[in-house]
Each structure stands twice: as structure tokens, then as C-alpha cells.
Design a protein around this motif. Structure first.
Motif, mmCIF file in Angstrom:
data_model
loop_
_atom_site.group_PDB
_atom_site.id
_atom_site.type_symbol
_atom_site.label_atom_id
_atom_site.label_comp_id
_atom_site.label_asym_id
_atom_site.label_seq_id
_atom_site.Cartn_x
_atom_site.Cartn_y
_atom_site.Cartn_z
ATOM 1 N N ASP A 111 -15.253 17.675 -10.801
ATOM 2 C CA ASP A 111 -15.123 18.211 -9.677
ATOM 3 C C ASP A 111 -13.523 17.764 -9.628
ATOM 4 N N ALA A 112 -12.623 17.466 -10.375
ATOM 5 C CA ALA A 112 -11.124 17.776 -10.888
ATOM 6 C C ALA A 112 -10.644 18.317 -12.564
ATOM 7 N N VAL A 113 -10.158 18.264 -12.644
ATOM 8 C CA VAL A 113 -9.557 18.399 -13.988
ATOM 9 C C VAL A 113 -7.707 18.429 -14.107
ATOM 10 N N GLN A 114 -7.780 17.162 -15.411
ATOM 11 C CA GLN A 114 -6.580 17.116 -15.650
ATOM 12 C C GLN A 114 -5.948 18.173 -16.494
ATOM 13 N N HIS A 153 -12.305 23.867 -3.666
ATOM 14 C CA HIS A 153 -12.229 21.693 -3.666
ATOM 15 C C HIS A 153 -12.287 21.382 -4.523
ATOM 16 N N PHE A 154 -12.669 22.330 -5.953
ATOM 17 C CA PHE A 154 -12.194 21.712 -7.312
ATOM 18 C C PHE A 154 -10.319 21.476 -7.790
ATOM 19 N N LEU A 155 -10.508 20.258 -7.605
ATOM 20 C CA LEU A 155 -8.801 19.755 -8.046
ATOM 21 C C LEU A 155 -8.507 20.582 -9.436
ATOM 22 N N VAL A 156 -7.563 20.517 -9.266
ATOM 23 C CA VAL A 156 -6.586 20.992 -10.292
ATOM 24 C C VAL A 156 -5.388 19.506 -10.442
ATOM 25 N N ILE A 157 -5.180 19.267 -11.342
ATOM 26 C CA ILE A 157 -4.590 18.225 -11.422
ATOM 27 C C ILE A 157 -3.688 18.376 -12.980
ATOM 28 N N ALA A 158 -1.968 18.549 -12.414
ATOM 29 C CA ALA A 158 -1.077 18.596 -13.565
ATOM 30 C C ALA A 158 0.149 17.719 -14.112
ATOM 31 N N ARG A 159 -0.895 17.607 -14.896
ATOM 32 C CA ARG A 159 0.004 16.361 -15.530
ATOM 33 C C ARG A 159 1.398 16.925 -16.597
ATOM 34 N N THR A 160 2.193 16.232 -16.452
ATOM 35 C CA THR A 160 3.731 15.963 -17.404
ATOM 36 C C THR A 160 3.846 14.953 -17.855
#
Length: 294
Positions: A111-114, A153-160
Motif C-alpha cells: 500500500d506504500a513503498v519507501q 492513494h498508493f503512497l510514495v515515501i521518499a527517504r534521504t
């Protein structure tokens, strides 16, 4: 996409946007995800470090690929109904690889990808010696992820991970660019000061995820305190795997010393509890339902 998946993602998207510190534990396989759901948590995070540590016996140094995480995603989705965040590391390559990763993981039940901005092979966010790709390359990856998803509504989680490599100001600057590229949630990894933890949510319109690694670099804070300052997700990615390792060590120590193991609830889950968690009664009833008439 099923209507249940669509409604689950929409509800999850709405919940994160409230910035009320949703407490999310990490799972490393289907059983750990089942326990998380059984304990009443609101979502589950499939941790790349956990899969690497527990399934391969290796450190979190980029040893797993898309096929590995996609297989685990499908197994976890089959085991639980909770919203599922999947750790996709760097997206396993360039922007085109990110596109394929998002398509694959969304179909597998995420449902979301990081996605993170480390160079390949990546390292655990709380290890020393991390390096990051250029901000512009990461922007392209985020754009590819956003374009690849089928469900808005599929979440894109951006990590730095830029705070460790270039300082917190560079991490903040990157996060602003990630928002412009379409990221739904921001994840600034391995913050080391309480001052940074407290000020970051106020700098962005998008919700933030904070990752608390037990024994890691980020100071441990109460979930309620993090919710009060506006974090959307409070992640404990590795509690399950660290707890499982400690539990195995304790049980095996007793077995080695005594040469036997009773059903001690302080050391092992009862046999009946294990069967309940794997839904043995359900399969007993199905066995009776489909049993052939003699």
C-alpha cells in the motif's frame, strides 16, 4: 485492483495525513506481520533489514533484490489485512528500475513503498560510511515511482540519508525537492538530535516518518510526544527481529542447560497459541467442509 485494496489505501492515506503519530512496527516475514496485526497495530512495515537479517543471516548492506522483497510482500499480504508499507531500498537501480519495483510491489499487495537516496549497494541507515546519489537523480526516481503507481492513494515515501553524509540542512533541502517531485511522505533518516526531531515536522506540508532503531542513532521519544509535534508515522522497523533474536537466545540457553524444554510461557509461546496465530482452526473447518464422502 480490488475494492478492498482501494478502500484500505484511501483510509491509510487519510490516517497518515492527520499527522497523529501512527505507531508502525516492522515485520520480517508473514508470521511477524500476523503478530503485529493480532496485537492491534494499525499498519505493518516490511523491513529490508529484517528480511536480510532473518532470511539470509546477513547484515543490511544491499544483499536483497526486488524478487526477494516482492515474494515477502505477497506472503505478508496474504497473511494480514493491515496497510502494508514496503521497504524498497534504493529501488534496486535507476529510475526505470524504480518504476518496475513500484509496479511489482503494488501488484504484490503493498500500500506504500519507501525509496531512499543512497548509492548502491546501500547500507543500514544507522551504519557509518553512507553515501547518497545526487538530489536530481533521486527526484527522477520519485517521479518514476509516482508515475508507475496505478492507485493514486498508493503512497510514495521518499527517504534521504543525506544528514549523515552532508548534514541536516542538505537533508532538509532534498526533502523539499522530493515533495515537489510528488512524494507523499518524507523520511529523514538517522536524526541525531532532539532539536532536529522537534523542528522538522513544521518545515513541511507533507507528513513525516520517523524511524526509531533500538540501539541506533536517533534518540528514542514517546509516540505521544512525536504525535504532538506532527509526525505522521512513528516506525519501529526492527523491534520484531531484535525481540525474536533475544527470545531464541533465551529459549535455547535454557534448552542447552536443562536438556529439555517445558511449555514455559515466559520462554516459548504455547503450542495452542502458535496454532491460533497460523489459523489452524480455520483450516480444520475447511478440511471438514471439503472432506470427501466415503
Amino acid at each position: 485492483m480490488s475494492s478492498s485494496a482501494a478502500s484500505r489505501r484511501e483510509r491509510f492515506h487519510t490516517e497518515i495525513a492527520k499527522r497523529q503519530g501512527l505507531l508502525v512496527p516492522g515485520a520480517f516475514n508473514a508470521m511477524s506481520a500476523r503478530v503485529i496485526e493480532d496485537m492491534g497495530f494499525g499498519a505493518v512495515y516490511l523491513t529490508g533489514a529484517g528480511v536480510t537479517n532473518m532470511s539470509f543471516g546477513l547484515p543490511d548492506l544491499g544483499f536483497i533484490g526486488l524478487t526477494d522483497i516482492a515474494e515477502h510482500t505477497a506472503r505478508v499480504r496474504d497473511a494480514v489485512e493491515l496497510p502494508l508499507i514496503v521497504d524498497a531500498d534504493t529501488g534496486f537501480g535507476n529510475a526505470l528500475n524504480v518504476r518496475q519495483a513500484v509496479r511489482t510491489l503494488e501488484r504484490a499487495g503493498a500500500d506504500a513503498v519507501q525509496i531512499e537516496d543512497q548509492v548502491m549497494p546501500k547500507k543500514c541507515g544507522h551504519f557509518a560510511g553512507k553515501n547518497v546519489i545526487s538530489a536530481s537523480e533521486m527526484v527522477g526516481k520519485i517521479q518514476a515511482a509516482v508515475d508507475a503507481r496505478e492507485d493514486d492513494h498508493f503512497l510514495v515515501i521518499a527517504r534521504t540519508d543525506a544528514a549523515a553524509a552532508h548534514g541536516i540542512d542538505e537533508a532538509i533541502e532534498r526533502a523539499h525537492r522530493f515533495v515537489e517531485a510528488g512524494a507523499d511522505v518524507l523520511f529523514i533518516e538517522a536524526m541525531e538530535t532532539l532539536a532536529d526531531i522537534e523542528r522538522l515536522p513544521g518545515l513541511f506540508e507533507k507528513p513525516l516518518l520517523i524511524n526509531i532503531v533500538v540501539g541506533g542513532k536517533t534518540p528514542v521519544q514517546d509516540r505521544d510526544a512525536l504525535a504532538a509535534i506532527g509526525y505522521g508515522i512513528v516506525l519501529y522497523a526492527n523491534v520484531a527481529l531484535q525481540g525474536a533474536v533475544r527470545g531464541m537466545q533465551q529459549a535455547f540457553s535454557v534448552l542447552r542447560e536443562r536438556g529439555r524444554m517445558e511449555e514455559d510461557p515466559n520462554l516459548v509461546a504455547p503450542f495452542s497459541e502458535r496454532q491460533r496465530l497460523v489459523q489452524k482452526p480455520l483450516f480444520d473447518s475447511l478440511d471438514q467442509r471439503y472432506k470427501a464422502d466415503d
